[in-house]
Design a protein around this motif. Sequence first.
Motif, PDB file in Angstrom:
ATOM      1  N   ARG A 241       0.565  -0.824   0.354  1.00 24.22           N
ATOM      2  CA  ARG A 241      -0.303  -0.336   0.156  1.00 24.22           C
ATOM      3  C   ARG A 241       0.744   1.244  -0.168  1.00 24.22           C
ATOM      4  O   ARG A 241       0.835   2.062  -0.529  1.00 24.22           O
ATOM      5  CB  ARG A 241      -0.901  -0.386   1.609  1.00 24.22           C
ATOM      6  N   ILE A 242       2.161   1.152   0.940  1.00 19.27           N
ATOM      7  CA  ILE A 242       2.204   2.258   0.761  1.00 19.27           C
ATOM      8  C   ILE A 242       3.435   2.695  -0.712  1.00 19.27           C
ATOM      9  O   ILE A 242       3.183   3.343  -0.934  1.00 19.27           O
ATOM     10  CB  ILE A 242       4.081   1.981   2.010  1.00 19.27           C
ATOM     11  N   GLU A 243       4.004   1.616  -1.132  1.00 23.18           N
ATOM     12  CA  GLU A 243       4.329   1.741  -2.758  1.00 23.18           C
ATOM     13  C   GLU A 243       3.827   2.396  -3.471  1.00 23.18           C
ATOM     14  O   GLU A 243       3.673   2.658  -4.363  1.00 23.18           O
ATOM     15  CB  GLU A 243       4.829  -0.031  -2.531  1.00 23.18           C
ATOM     16  N   THR A 244       2.517   1.708  -3.923  1.00 23.62           N
ATOM     17  CA  THR A 244       1.561   2.173  -4.163  1.00 23.62           C
ATOM     18  C   THR A 244       0.933   3.560  -4.025  1.00 23.62           C
ATOM     19  O   THR A 244       1.300   4.028  -4.847  1.00 23.62           O
ATOM     20  CB  THR A 244      -0.296   1.366  -4.042  1.00 23.62           C
ATOM     21  N   ASP A 245       1.006   4.306  -2.674  1.00 27.93           N
ATOM     22  CA  ASP A 245       0.517   5.178  -2.769  1.00 27.93           C
ATOM     23  C   ASP A 245       1.748   6.896  -3.231  1.00 27.93           C
ATOM     24  O   ASP A 245       1.165   7.756  -3.357  1.00 27.93           O
ATOM     25  CB  ASP A 245      -0.073   5.848  -0.993  1.00 27.93           C
TER      26      ASP A 245
ATOM     27  N   SER B   3      10.504  13.948  -3.688  1.00 27.42           N
ATOM     28  CA  SER B   3      11.135  13.177  -3.373  1.00 27.42           C
ATOM     29  C   SER B   3      11.666  12.226  -2.202  1.00 27.42           C
ATOM     30  O   SER B   3      11.596  13.395  -1.061  1.00 27.42           O
ATOM     31  CB  SER B   3      12.542  14.385  -3.885  1.00 27.42           C
ATOM     32  N   LEU B   4      12.389  11.001  -2.100  1.00 28.57           N
ATOM     33  CA  LEU B   4      12.125  10.080  -1.750  1.00 28.57           C
ATOM     34  C   LEU B   4      13.742  10.114  -0.825  1.00 28.57           C
ATOM     35  O   LEU B   4      14.118  11.468  -1.495  1.00 28.57           O
ATOM     36  CB  LEU B   4      12.533   8.329  -1.904  1.00 28.57           C
ATOM     37  N   VAL B   5      13.593  10.439   0.579  1.00 23.40           N
ATOM     38  CA  VAL B   5      15.073  10.812   1.241  1.00 23.40           C
ATOM     39  C   VAL B   5      15.536   8.997   1.058  1.00 23.40           C
ATOM     40  O   VAL B   5      14.496   7.859   1.716  1.00 23.40           O
ATOM     41  CB  VAL B   5      14.342  11.009   2.869  1.00 23.40           C
ATOM     42  N   ASN B   6      16.686   9.046   1.054  1.00 30.66           N
ATOM     43  CA  ASN B   6      17.942   7.800   0.918  1.00 30.66           C
ATOM     44  C   ASN B   6      16.766   6.779   0.297  1.00 30.66           C
ATOM     45  O   ASN B   6      16.317   5.476   0.636  1.00 30.66           O
ATOM     46  CB  ASN B   6      17.935   7.117   2.202  1.00 30.66           C
ATOM     47  N   ASP B   7      15.599   6.990  -0.515  1.00 28.37           N
ATOM     48  CA  ASP B   7      15.702   5.940  -1.396  1.00 28.37           C
ATOM     49  C   ASP B   7      14.573   5.241  -0.653  1.00 28.37           C
ATOM     50  O   ASP B   7      14.191   4.086  -0.940  1.00 28.37           O
ATOM     51  CB  ASP B   7      15.827   4.661  -2.606  1.00 28.37           C
ATOM     52  N   ASN B   8      13.870   5.389   0.181  1.00 32.75           N
ATOM     53  CA  ASN B   8      12.865   5.636   1.334  1.00 32.75           C
ATOM     54  C   ASN B   8      11.497   5.576   1.342  1.00 32.75           C
ATOM     55  O   ASN B   8      11.262   6.477   1.279  1.00 32.75           O
ATOM     56  CB  ASN B   8      13.263   5.563   2.468  1.00 32.75           C
ATOM     57  N   MET B   9      10.577   4.491   0.919  1.00 31.02           N
ATOM     58  CA  MET B   9       9.121   5.145   0.624  1.00 31.02           C
ATOM     59  C   MET B   9       8.378   5.164   1.555  1.00 31.02           C
ATOM     60  O   MET B   9       7.512   6.162   1.148  1.00 31.02           O
ATOM     61  CB  MET B   9       8.767   3.420   0.022  1.00 31.02           C
ATOM     62  N   GLN B  10       9.180   5.694   2.800  1.00 32.49           N
ATOM     63  CA  GLN B  10       8.752   5.733   4.020  1.00 32.49           C
ATOM     64  C   GLN B  10       8.883   7.091   4.752  1.00 32.49           C
ATOM     65  O   GLN B  10       8.292   7.646   5.192  1.00 32.49           O
ATOM     66  CB  GLN B  10       8.303   4.709   5.233  1.00 32.49           C
TER      67      GLN B  10
END
Length: 181
Positions: free
Chosen positions: A8-12, A24-31
């Motif tokens: 769900r995180i990835e989808t959103d 813009s992601l922080v350290n390629d982190n989707m969270q």
Amino acid sequence: MSANPKRRIETDVMKMMMSDLEVSLVNDNMQEFYVRFYGPPETPFAGGVWKIHVELPDQYPFKSPSIGFMNKIFHPNIDELSGSVCLDVINQTWSPMFDMMNIFETFLPQLLRYPNPNDPLNGEAAALLMRHPKEYDAKVKEYVQRFATKEAADNAAGGEEEEPDAEMSDIGSISGDEMEA
């Protein structure tokens, strides 16, 4: 089938990245990521650009995201120093039916359009809005010009650039003679 919070995180986040939003992601982190947010037209916030820090808890979407303005904004329901947002739909009445697009396309624009001075995080903004609405609008516009430019949003603290420069100048001020003395 059990719900998969990671999916769900990835989808959103992917839905946001494929939209008009600048993410813009922080350290390629989707969270953890930043979103560039623009003030709604026909409001004193029009023309403003803010960098919004978003953190999605492991329990997302069952637990609400953490949202904070990185550059200053003058608003009754946003803490001027921390950038924390006081918004029921994020803090108390969050539902897994909501997604991140709701926050940036509906909830935050509505918050800026219709501030609630009866539940303030910024008492000064709330009092000014209730007692002197024209002065409130003027102060909001002044903040937009001073703190909500594209440059201000780009430079809003994420711990990136400010510190190393300060440290470099301190190190550079120690000369070899002082070291030996």
